[in-house]
Design a protein around this motif. Structure first.
Motif, PDB file in Angstrom:
ATOM      1  N   GLU A 169      35.250  45.501  47.741  1.00 36.93           N
ATOM      2  CA  GLU A 169      34.751  45.122  49.116  1.00 36.93           C
ATOM      3  C   GLU A 169      33.654  44.152  48.949  1.00 36.93           C
ATOM      4  O   GLU A 169      33.571  43.348  49.806  1.00 36.93           O
ATOM      5  N   ILE A 170      32.678  44.134  47.922  1.00 33.97           N
ATOM      6  CA  ILE A 170      31.852  43.246  47.832  1.00 33.97           C
ATOM      7  C   ILE A 170      32.365  41.806  47.566  1.00 33.97           C
ATOM      8  O   ILE A 170      32.059  40.772  48.257  1.00 33.97           O
TER       9      ILE A 170
ATOM     10  N   ALA B 194      35.319  40.743  48.371  1.00 32.68           N
ATOM     11  CA  ALA B 194      36.058  40.365  49.695  1.00 32.68           C
ATOM     12  C   ALA B 194      34.900  39.731  50.684  1.00 32.68           C
ATOM     13  O   ALA B 194      34.996  38.555  51.301  1.00 32.68           O
ATOM     14  N   GLN B 195      33.750  40.610  50.851  1.00 37.60           N
ATOM     15  CA  GLN B 195      32.619  40.051  51.577  1.00 37.60           C
ATOM     16  C   GLN B 195      32.078  38.742  51.214  1.00 37.60           C
ATOM     17  O   GLN B 195      31.817  37.805  52.023  1.00 37.60           O
ATOM     18  N   LEU B 196      32.122  38.553  49.901  1.00 38.50           N
ATOM     19  CA  LEU B 196      31.601  37.255  49.484  1.00 38.50           C
ATOM     20  C   LEU B 196      32.086  36.319  48.982  1.00 38.50           C
ATOM     21  O   LEU B 196      31.527  35.236  48.473  1.00 38.50           O
ATOM     22  N   GLN B 197      33.443  36.554  49.265  1.00 38.88           N
ATOM     23  CA  GLN B 197      34.705  35.734  48.658  1.00 38.88           C
ATOM     24  C   GLN B 197      34.482  35.288  47.297  1.00 38.88           C
ATOM     25  O   GLN B 197      34.544  33.995  46.840  1.00 38.88           O
TER      26      GLN B 197
ATOM     27  N   LYS C 231      29.231  50.107  48.991  1.00 37.38           N
ATOM     28  CA  LYS C 231      30.280  49.275  49.119  1.00 37.38           C
ATOM     29  C   LYS C 231      31.013  48.981  47.388  1.00 37.38           C
ATOM     30  O   LYS C 231      30.211  48.976  46.432  1.00 37.38           O
TER      31      LYS C 231
ATOM     32  N   GLU D 241      22.392  39.597  47.154  1.00 38.60           N
ATOM     33  CA  GLU D 241      23.296  39.884  47.954  1.00 38.60           C
ATOM     34  C   GLU D 241      24.160  40.990  47.426  1.00 38.60           C
ATOM     35  O   GLU D 241      24.546  42.029  47.980  1.00 38.60           O
TER      36      GLU D 241
ATOM     37  N   ASN E 164      25.860  54.414  57.274  1.00 36.61           N
ATOM     38  CA  ASN E 164      27.262  54.302  57.413  1.00 36.61           C
ATOM     39  C   ASN E 164      27.860  55.317  58.122  1.00 36.61           C
ATOM     40  O   ASN E 164      28.774  55.728  58.228  1.00 36.61           O
TER      41      ASN E 164
ATOM     42  N   LEU F 151      24.422  44.965  48.649  1.00 34.73           N
ATOM     43  CA  LEU F 151      26.051  45.658  49.426  1.00 34.73           C
ATOM     44  C   LEU F 151      26.309  46.777  48.107  1.00 34.73           C
ATOM     45  O   LEU F 151      26.710  47.998  48.729  1.00 34.73           O
TER      46      LEU F 151
ATOM     47  N   GLN G 237      24.514  49.761  49.474  1.00 37.43           N
ATOM     48  CA  GLN G 237      25.133  50.168  50.770  1.00 37.43           C
ATOM     49  C   GLN G 237      26.484  50.976  50.494  1.00 37.43           C
ATOM     50  O   GLN G 237      26.946  51.593  51.521  1.00 37.43           O
TER      51      GLN G 237
END
Length: 223
Positions: free
Chosen positions: A179-180, A182-185, A175, A166, A8, A170, A173
């Motif tokens: 954050e996870i 939000a990214q995966l909804q 997160k 998934e 990152n 994340l 990484q």
């Protein structure tokens, strides 16, 4: 670009304090000369053995230890375990003449955030130091062929659903659950449920062990 590097990376002015641990004086001197020419990096001490590396880490608390794999008075694996048990935020980057999959696996399982072979070019060493110091992971480009089989298991081998994989990637990484989510909804609560399932399925107890598992199984989307 090394496909086994994941970071990152952010451009900051903070100086990374580095401890060099290698039992060969010439190698230490060459590494110091190279690293100290690079902006943002500072070698604060050097050690000639595993025991000395542990002692200097207690005294100086470096940000990163560039650790030789084979040394007297405690090898790099043993020294890394001692250092990381006391200073879990310290980054350890392994450096070795040996590039076999077993050595790499042992280094990562001991908590190492990367592995370099000594035959790699100086530019790659500096790249690895920056990647690892910025909470990333780095495996030498020389190891790609050696580790292809080790790091990429056969399809269906992992007892995880696609969603769990998934979430695992994340989390590895760095997160947060929000954050996870939000990214995966999905909701943060669902992320936490997946995290608990992952730990139970894999018999792991914390985020650090999940991260090591993701590296070992080749799940990180390395760039």
């Amino acid at each position: 670009m090394n496909i086994f590097a994941c970071s990152n990376y952010r451009d900051t002015m903070r100086t990374t304090k580095i401890l060099l641990a290698d039992d060969h004086t010439l190698i230490r001197e060459c590494l110091i000369a190279m690293i100290e020419k690079a902006p943002g990096l500072e070698v604060v001490a050097q050690a000639g053995s595993g025991m000395e590396a542990v002692r200097l880490t207690y005294e100086l608390k470096p940000d990163l230890v560039l650790m030789d794999l084979v040394m007297p008075d405690g090898n790099g694996i043993e020294a890394s375990r001692c250092i990381l048990s006391a200073f879990p935020d310290t980054k350890v980057l392994m450096l070795s003449m040996y590039g076999d999959a077993r050595s790499v696996r042992q280094a990562l399982e001991a908590g190492g955030k990367g592995f370099l072979v000594k035959s790699c070019p100086s530019e790659e060493i500096l790249e690895a130091v920056r990647v690892v110091s910025d909470n990333g992971f780095y495996l030498s480009s020389h190891l790609q062929g050696v580790l292809e089989h080790e790091l990429h298991p056969a399809a269906g081998k992992l007892p995880l659903t696609s969603r769990e994989e998934e979430v695992l990637v994340l989390m590895a990484q760095g997160k947060t659950s929000r954050e996870i989510a939000a990214q995966l909804q999905i909701s943060p609560k669902t992320v936490e449920t997946h995290r608990m399932h992952l730990m139970k399925k894999l018999n792991l107890t914390n985020i650090a062990s999940l991260t090591k598992f993701a590296i070992r199984e080749g799940l990180l989307p390395l760039e």
